[in-house]
Design an enzyme around this catalytic site. Structure first.
Site, PDB file in Angstrom:
ATOM      1  CG  HIS A   1      -2.014  -0.946   1.266  1.00  0.00           C
ATOM      2  ND1 HIS A   1      -3.260  -0.617   0.522  1.00  0.00           N
ATOM      3  CD2 HIS A   1      -2.190  -2.023   1.509  1.00  0.00           C
ATOM      4  CE1 HIS A   1      -4.011  -1.809   0.778  1.00  0.00           C
ATOM      5  NE2 HIS A   1      -3.196  -2.757   1.410  1.00  0.00           N
TER       6      HIS A   1
ATOM      7  CE  LYS B   1      -6.338  13.910   0.046  1.00  0.00           C
ATOM      8  NZ  LYS B   1      -6.391  12.658  -0.535  1.00  0.00           N
ATOM      9  NE  ARG B   2      -3.302  10.234   9.957  1.00  0.00           N
ATOM     10  CZ  ARG B   2      -2.907   9.233  10.922  1.00  0.00           C
ATOM     11  NH1 ARG B   2      -3.687   8.294  11.295  1.00  0.00           N
ATOM     12  NH2 ARG B   2      -1.690   9.332  11.434  1.00  0.00           N
TER      13      ARG B   2
ATOM     14  CE  LYS C   1      -1.929  10.721   3.113  1.00  0.00           C
ATOM     15  NZ  LYS C   1      -2.765   9.917   1.959  1.00  0.00           N
TER      16      LYS C   1
ATOM     17  CB  THR D   1      -9.852   5.319  -1.340  1.00  0.00           C
ATOM     18  OG1 THR D   1      -9.350   5.619  -0.013  1.00  0.00           O
ATOM     19  CG2 THR D   1      -9.281   4.099  -1.830  1.00  0.00           C
TER      20      THR D   1
ATOM     21  CE  LYS E   1     -13.716   6.386   0.665  1.00  0.00           C
ATOM     22  NZ  LYS E   1     -12.955   6.367   1.948  1.00  0.00           N
TER      23      LYS E   1
END
Ligand code: 26V
Length: 809
Positions: free
Chosen positions: A355, A543-544, A549, A651, A655
């Site tokens: 992952h 998100k985290r 990111k 992911t 969504k």
């Protein structure tokens, strides 16, 4: 299964009485929630039994999804919807003066996961059950899930998440299915009947007690099982009254060992803490899970050497990879099968998903530590490693470097990813680009050696939770346009394409979005006492929190806009509300300071009346599944802005797309596949390409300082981090400044800044053309079907597990 409204009413009232001795009027929402949940559980109980019996009688091959994380969120609504009695429940409760939505809010999230990996496991369980695939989850019943995040003075403060405080209505404790897991001690070899055997002595036994949770399939009578293990002491093992015998210290150590194992989820995403406890947690649930699989399997009466025909074990990241050695131990030591035969069975049974490519997240355990905790398992890993090296030296006789690189045990550490790859028949990445990077770079040695093991399985999300449940209005509107076939066949959403230019349908889509935006605005007003304008663009990054990111890139664009507005308050932009939600690992200081920065910028921007409310920044505390369900249906813009190559899949991108948001993205992870589905006109892409990033990492040649010096916007923004102009001490954000300027901006925030600002400009232009915008929203929804996790699970089932759908008729 159908239950009518009168029955629900009667059962609900009876439950309130039996559980709490209360009448509807006097019961609290928590009690009402618990009573309703318990009624719903009763409704699924019979099918739960039937499903289990059905699988055993038909001797169906079963898959066990081993994962340290299952981020389930709330279960009340999803169970009601999947059983198919939503309307009946709603009207039964209405008759009693209760709003179903209020009870929904009384449920604590089951937050047994950090982020994408844990939520993926939960979506997969939903899909397996809904497809009638015999699929079980296996994990840990943590007493405390991911911490609750409070924001105090702009800083993240972590509070324990006591999710079991009021009990967990959904679970069933199965004391009689408990197994023993052994830690520590010594291993003594001996001969018996001419066979070398091993006896494990002086170990600490821990009892693993399973708690089962029903996983209800959608309208198909299937109820699968998620089994979570809890650690308990062996009763009578230590007599606490015998302290005088010098057993005191041992007794206390034993007690704390047992209590710690299933106490708390590690709150780290992609950062290794190297904690002994994590190894114990991993072996604990893996050993318990495999023992219980073997026990059930044996009841079928099939010989043990055919295990791989009936069982598939999936390893979710390296966390459960000790499963390879544990299955070998049971087959060789307990079932007395030859090593070679045991190895054939094991590798045919196991499959592994990677992952992340972040080096920090690759698990390596120090040999010295590991062999003390798991002496027999260590011996088995040594033997696997020895044989693997032998194999490699036959294949690569003159390449000792390569053999060293690929070894499982090297430089005093055990490389869990290598163990997982060697011990599995399938290794997959989670999006096309990610799998290519694994094959060509991170795992290229293994790809060369075992090309047939490697495959891609692009992630997915369950459209039942993320569309039907989270966005009922949109779901109903879709039904009214194209019927309900899409619910069973999500790619049927494509039929919405014929409405993409239909002005009436467009305005209906716009109306649904607007209504969802009002609902979110009301929620934010209620919880945070902040007003946001539903006519502004809701621009969302949830998100985290991690440097790769690039929440920082988002903040820099906001500051840039803010400075522009200061100079020209009449600048013609659509008002924007920038919404963030993110938890940072408690030990990840840079990430926590980025949270502080977001809140600092929010305070500055939101309180500056001179910019006429054109932009607003909101940080929503305690981001979690149930909050995501409120935010995503209301989003206009989906921020997927990771440094290209770093986000394995993502992911939340899927969504948002499914809920009609337009994505602003780098060509990273599944964003690439989203672009392929919606087409270039319905997504906004910016930033470096994968090869550019890879080249920079390989050859250097990036100077963050040059970008800082040569772009006046960046000079101003980066300086603001340390010049006190954000109204905090000038040292507050020094660590962020240093990461960019003195550590050369590892994630290319400054490099991609200009491209990102331009992309945000395009978003603004597109939104002004409301006809074009609605068309984009519809195209996104219409093409989101391939990202249903049903699609992903069907591929795993066919290409990796060799399982099939088996429905009760
Ligand atoms: C690593 C560690 C290391 C030590 C402590 C706790 C801990 C917890 C999790 C991890 C690994 C995190 C890997 C992960 O979450 N990857 C994400 O997986 C998603 C599902 O495949 C994917 O969409 C995301 O892109 C990816 O970052």
């Amino acid at each position: 299964m159908y239950v009518d409204k009168e029955t629900i009413k009667r059962d609900f009232k009876k439950k309130l009485t039996s559980m709490f001795a209360e009448e509807v009027e006097e019961a609290s929402n928590i009690h009402k929630y618990q009573a309703l949940a318990s009624v719903i559980k009763d409704y699924s109980a019979e099918n739960w039994m039937k499903t289990r019996k059905h699988y055993t009688e038909k001797r169906e091959k079963q898959v066990y999804y081993f994962s340290m994380e299952f981020l389930l969120g709330r279960l009340l609504m999803s169970n009601i919807i999947n059983i198919g009695i939503e309307k009946e429940c709603q009207s039964a409760l209405k008759d009693l003066g209760i709003e179903l939505r209020d009870l929904e809010e009384a449920e604590m999230d089951a937050g047994l996961g950090n982020g994408g990996l844990g939520r993926l496991a939960a979506c997969f369980l939903d899909s397996m059950a809904s497809l009638g695939i015999p699929g079980n989850g296996c994990g840990i019943r943590y007493n405390y899930g991911l911490f609750e995040q409070k924001i105090i003075d702009g800083y993240q403060v972590e509070v324990p998440d006591n999710w079991l405080r009021d009990g967990n209505v959904w679970e069933v404790r199965k004391q009689n299915k408990a197994v023993e897991v052994r830690f520590g001690g010594q291993v003594k070899p001996y001969f018996e009947d001419n066979r070398l055997k091993f006896s494990h002595e002086d170990y600490d036994p821990v009892i693993a007690v399973p708690y089962d949770m029903p996983i209800v399939g959608y309208h198909n009578n299937t109820v699968n099982t998620l089994r979570l293990w809890s650690a308990e002491p062996v009763t009578g093992e230590f007599d606490f009254s015998s302290f005088s015998k010098g057993e005191y210290t041992k007794a206390v150590e034993y007690k704390s060992l047992v209590e710690s194992i299933s106490q708390v989820l590690y709150p780290d995403d992609s950062r290794e803490e190297g904690r002994i406890l994590r190894v114990k947690q991993q072996y604990f649930f893996v050993s318990a899970g495999i023992q219980s699989i073997i026990r059930t399997y044996k009841k079928m009466g099939v010989p043990i050497n055919r295990l791989d025909e009936y069982i598939a074990i999936h390893i979710n990241d390296t966390h459960p990879s000790v499963a390879v050695a544990e299955l070998m131990r049971i087959l060789v030591d307990e079932e007395e099968i030859s090593w070679d035969e045991a190895w054939r069975i094991t590798t045919n049974t196991m499959a592994y998903t990677n992952h992340t490519i972040l080096a920090e997240a690759l698990e390596k355990w120090p040999v010295e530590m590991f062999k003390k905790i798991l002496p027999r398992i260590y011996m088995i890993i040594e033997e696997i490693d020895r044989r693997f090296r032998e194999e490699l030296s036959r294949r690569y006789p003159n390449d000792s470097n390569r053999i060293r690189r690929m070894a499982i045990i090297r430089d005093g550490s055990i490389h869990m990813a290598h163990l997982a790859i060697v011990g599995s028949h399938s290794v997959n990445g989670v999006a096309k680009l990610h799998t290519e990077i694994l094959k060509k770079q991170e795992l290229s040695d293994f790809y060369n050696y075992y090309p047939y093991k490697f495959n891609n399985k692009t992630n997915g999300i369950t459209h039942r939770r993320w569309l039907i449940q989270a966005n009922p209005e949109l779901s109903n509107l879709i039904d009214s346009a194209i019927g309900t076939k899409w619910i069973y066949m999500p790619t049927e959403l494509r039929r919405l394409m014929s409405y993409s230019k239909d002005r009436i349908f467009q305005s209906k889509i716009g109306a649904v979005k607007y209504h969802n935006k009002i609902k979110l605005a009301n929620y934010i007003k209620d919880k945070y006492d902040i007003d946001i304008d539903p006519n502004s663009i809701y621009d969302v990054q949830i998100k985290r929190l991690h440097a790769y990111k690039r929440q920082l890139l988002n903040v820099f664009n906001i500051l840039n806009l803010y400075y522009q507005l200061k100079e020209n308050p009449d600048m013609d932009i659509v008002p924007r509300t920038f919404i963030f939600g993110a938890k940072a690992s408690p030990s990840y200081y840079l990430a926590k300071q980025i949270i502080k920065l977001i809140n600092t910028v929010a305070a500055k921007v939101n309180n500056d009346i001179s910019i006429k409310g054109k932009i607003k920044v909101i940080f929503l505390a305690n981001y979690r599944v149930s909050l995501a369900e409120k935010i995503i249906p209301a989003a206009d813009v989906s921020e997927q802005i990771s440094t290209t190559t770093k986000e394995a899949s993502g992911t939340s991108n899927m969504k948002f797309m499914m809920n009609g948001a337009v994505t602003i993205a780098t060509l990273d992870g599944a964003n690439i596949e989203i672009k392929e589905e919606v087409g270039d006109d319905n997504i906004v892409i910016f930033g470096m390409k994968d090869y550019e990033v890879i080249n920079y990492y390989k050859n250097g040649g990036y100077s963050a300082r040059d970008f800082y010096n040569n772009d006046a916007r960046l000079t101003r923004i980066v300086n603001a981090l340390i010049d006190g102009s954000l109204n905090v001490s000038s040292s507050e954000f020094k660590i962020i400044y240093d990461s960019l300027i003195n550590h050369n901006d590892e994630y290319f925030v400054l490099r991609d800044f200009d491209s990102y600002v331009k992309a945000q400009g395009r978003i603004d232009e597109l939104y002004k053309d409301s006809v074009k915008w609605e068309e984009m929203c519809i195209c996104n929804i219409a093409n989101s079907g391939v990202f249903s996790s049903d699609n992903t699970i069907l591929q795993y089932s066919k290409e990796v597990w060799n399982t099939k759908s088996s429905l009760i008729l």
